[in-house]
Design a protein around this motif. Structure first.
Motif, PDB file in Angstrom:
ATOM      1  N   GLY A   1     -12.708  -7.115  27.768  1.00 22.53           N
ATOM      2  CA  GLY A   1     -12.275  -5.759  28.089  1.00 22.53           C
ATOM      3  C   GLY A   1     -10.855  -5.686  28.617  1.00 22.53           C
ATOM      4  O   GLY A   1     -10.409  -4.637  29.080  1.00 22.53           O
ATOM      5  N   ILE A   2     -10.112  -6.785  28.535  1.00 17.89           N
ATOM      6  CA  ILE A   2      -8.728  -6.812  29.000  1.00 17.89           C
ATOM      7  C   ILE A   2      -7.824  -6.221  27.923  1.00 17.89           C
ATOM      8  O   ILE A   2      -8.026  -6.414  26.727  1.00 17.89           O
ATOM      9  N   GLY A   3      -6.783  -5.501  28.354  1.00 17.24           N
ATOM     10  CA  GLY A   3      -5.849  -4.897  27.421  1.00 17.24           C
ATOM     11  C   GLY A   3      -6.235  -3.468  27.110  1.00 17.24           C
ATOM     12  O   GLY A   3      -7.196  -2.921  27.662  1.00 17.24           O
ATOM     13  N   PRO A   4      -5.487  -2.822  26.210  1.00 14.00           N
ATOM     14  CA  PRO A   4      -5.766  -1.424  25.889  1.00 14.00           C
ATOM     15  C   PRO A   4      -7.125  -1.262  25.226  1.00 14.00           C
ATOM     16  O   PRO A   4      -7.605  -2.159  24.535  1.00 14.00           O
ATOM     17  N   ALA A   5      -7.738  -0.110  25.438  1.00 15.95           N
ATOM     18  CA  ALA A   5      -9.020   0.184  24.797  1.00 15.95           C
ATOM     19  C   ALA A   5      -8.826   0.321  23.294  1.00 15.95           C
ATOM     20  O   ALA A   5      -7.725   0.608  22.817  1.00 15.95           O
ATOM     21  N   PRO A   6      -9.885   0.086  22.516  1.00 15.36           N
ATOM     22  CA  PRO A   6      -9.775   0.348  21.078  1.00 15.36           C
ATOM     23  C   PRO A   6      -9.251   1.758  20.827  1.00 15.36           C
ATOM     24  O   PRO A   6      -9.537   2.693  21.587  1.00 15.36           O
TER      25      PRO A   6
ATOM     26  N   ARG B   1       0.003  -7.313  24.934  1.00 15.21           N
ATOM     27  CA  ARG B   1      -0.514  -5.982  24.644  1.00 15.21           C
ATOM     28  C   ARG B   1      -1.813  -6.036  23.832  1.00 15.21           C
ATOM     29  O   ARG B   1      -2.285  -5.020  23.345  1.00 15.21           O
ATOM     30  N   SER B   2      -2.396  -7.221  23.692  1.00 12.42           N
ATOM     31  CA  SER B   2      -3.585  -7.382  22.862  1.00 12.42           C
ATOM     32  C   SER B   2      -4.840  -6.836  23.539  1.00 12.42           C
ATOM     33  O   SER B   2      -5.024  -6.959  24.751  1.00 12.42           O
TER      34      SER B   2
ATOM     35  N   VAL C   1       5.328  -1.118  13.103  1.00  9.84           N
ATOM     36  CA  VAL C   1       6.241   0.021  13.161  1.00  9.84           C
ATOM     37  C   VAL C   1       7.523  -0.437  13.840  1.00  9.84           C
ATOM     38  O   VAL C   1       7.497  -1.274  14.752  1.00  9.84           O
ATOM     39  N   SER C   2       8.670   0.060  13.381  1.00  6.26           N
ATOM     40  CA  SER C   2       9.943  -0.338  13.981  1.00  6.26           C
ATOM     41  C   SER C   2       9.958   0.030  15.463  1.00  6.26           C
ATOM     42  O   SER C   2       9.732   1.179  15.837  1.00  6.26           O
ATOM     43  N   GLY C   3      10.174  -0.966  16.312  1.00  5.34           N
ATOM     44  CA  GLY C   3      10.115  -0.773  17.752  1.00  5.34           C
ATOM     45  C   GLY C   3       8.837  -1.296  18.362  1.00  5.34           C
ATOM     46  O   GLY C   3       8.771  -1.542  19.566  1.00  5.34           O
ATOM     47  N   GLY C   4       7.797  -1.481  17.543  1.00  2.00           N
ATOM     48  CA  GLY C   4       6.523  -1.990  18.032  1.00  2.00           C
ATOM     49  C   GLY C   4       5.729  -0.943  18.780  1.00  2.00           C
ATOM     50  O   GLY C   4       6.238   0.122  19.154  1.00  2.00           O
ATOM     51  N   TRP C   5       4.443  -1.225  18.961  1.00  2.00           N
ATOM     52  CA  TRP C   5       3.563  -0.325  19.713  1.00  2.00           C
ATOM     53  C   TRP C   5       3.712  -0.656  21.197  1.00  2.00           C
ATOM     54  O   TRP C   5       3.359  -1.736  21.644  1.00  2.00           O
ATOM     55  N   ASN C   6       4.251   0.308  21.953  1.00  2.14           N
ATOM     56  CA  ASN C   6       4.717   0.048  23.312  1.00  2.14           C
ATOM     57  C   ASN C   6       3.669   0.400  24.367  1.00  2.14           C
ATOM     58  O   ASN C   6       3.949   1.105  25.333  1.00  2.14           O
ATOM     59  N   VAL C   7       2.436  -0.083  24.178  1.00  5.73           N
ATOM     60  CA  VAL C   7       1.399   0.111  25.190  1.00  5.73           C
ATOM     61  C   VAL C   7       1.662  -0.843  26.350  1.00  5.73           C
ATOM     62  O   VAL C   7       2.415  -1.811  26.223  1.00  5.73           O
ATOM     63  N   ASN C   8       1.040  -0.583  27.499  1.00  8.53           N
ATOM     64  CA  ASN C   8       1.278  -1.410  28.684  1.00  8.53           C
ATOM     65  C   ASN C   8       0.706  -2.814  28.496  1.00  8.53           C
ATOM     66  O   ASN C   8      -0.465  -2.964  28.123  1.00  8.53           O
ATOM     67  N   PRO C   9       1.499  -3.844  28.767  1.00  7.37           N
ATOM     68  CA  PRO C   9       0.979  -5.220  28.649  1.00  7.37           C
ATOM     69  C   PRO C   9       0.085  -5.581  29.831  1.00  7.37           C
ATOM     70  O   PRO C   9       0.234  -5.045  30.931  1.00  7.37           O
TER      71      PRO C   9
END
Length: 292
Positions: free
Chosen positions: A137-142, A130-131, A117-125
């Motif tokens: 269990g590191i990174g955002p939850a599924p 951000r993977s 998506v334009s701008g990227g998915w801006n979850v916390n790194p």
């Protein structure tokens, strides 16, 4: 901040960028998108940096809606994709107006879609990435049903003037994978080494982001391997073909453990690792010697 509401995440959807290399000494694998080429392509199509975070959608179906106008691109696996009920093509930058529902159907070719998506998915790194790492269990939850995913600001207002990318659907038949002979190849019989390259292997349904399990004729350890005793744990890399006592290899993938005690008979050439993102359970593969 703009966001995207997930209406249906499918069996497994995770946020993935190009990973977090450099932390193996801390027991953290690189993780990141299994199909790096597909993620890079999707990001280029919507004007992002190649390493921006995308969504890795396993099999599908998937659906969601953004609260602002966005450009999107769907790469990797091929299947029916619609915006507000109208079909769109893969590997193509597509404008999606705010409030219009994006739906991605079950994959018909390949296994994993990538949604940029334009701008990227801006979850916390976490540790610079951000993977989602499913093993640690590191990174955002599924991604779950009803999740609100933040969207970053586009790097540029201009979208590349590209009608469609020259990209083929993932291979549905047997694939050939180049590998280098591994550091513990001498633990196996000569006939097993021949069988590794001459045999036909089948992807097991027990495969995941940690490893691709293979079915076929088991590989036998040589008599001299017993003299070595048990192999102490040693560092592992993505692409390593570990052979457990069953004799059936597992190809370690992005979320692999950083150490392991099973002997590594071969290592997949780095450029061929993306193939394992799109192999479907039951699909056949053969190995060949990689060029130096």
């Amino acid at each position: 901040m703009s966001g995207f509401t997930v209406l249906g995440p499918g069996p497994l959807t995770t946020v993935q960028d190009l990973g977090r290399p450099g932390f193996a000494a801390l027991g953290v694998s690189g993780s990141g998108a299994l199909d790096r080429g597909a993620l890079r392509l999707g990001n280029r199509l919507v004007g992002n940096d190649e390493g921006a975070a995308g969504l890795e959608i396993t099999v599908g179906p998937f659906s969601g809606v953004a609260d602002r106008d966005v450009w999107i691109a769907v790469t990797g696996a091929w299947g029916r994709v619609t915006v507000a009920g109208r079909p769109i093509d893969p590997n193509l930058p597509v404008f999606v107006a705010a409030g219009k529902v994006l739906e991605i159907g079950p994959a018909e070719f390949g296994l994993r879609y990538y949604l940029a998506v334009s701008g990227g998915w801006n979850v916390n790194p976490v540790l610079g990435s951000r993977s989602t790492d499913l093993l640690s269990g590191i990174g955002p939850a599924p991604v779950h049903d009803g999740a609100m995913l933040p969207i970053g600001e586009p790097r540029t207002a201009a979208i590349p003037a590209l009608d469609i990318a020259p990209w083929s659907p993932p291979e549905a038949g047997a694939v050939t994978v180049p590998v280098h002979v591994g550091p513990r190849a001498d633990w196996f019989t000569a006939s097993s080494l021949e069988r590794l390259f001459a045999g036909v292997w089948t992807l097991s349904s027990a495969s995941n982001r940690v490893g691709a399990r293979l079915e076929g004729t088991p590989l036998d350890r040589s008599d001299s391997a017993g003299a070595h005793g048990e192999l102490p744990s040693e560092g592992m890399v993505a692409g390593a073909l570990q052979v457990p006592p069953s004799g059936l290899p597992t190809v370690l993938l992005a979320d692999h453990p950083t150490t392991g005690g099973y002997p590594v008979i071969a290592v997949v050439a780095s450029g061929a690792l993306d193939l394992f993102a799109q192999l479907r359970p039951g699909q056949h593969l053969t190995f060949r010697h990689a060029r130096p």
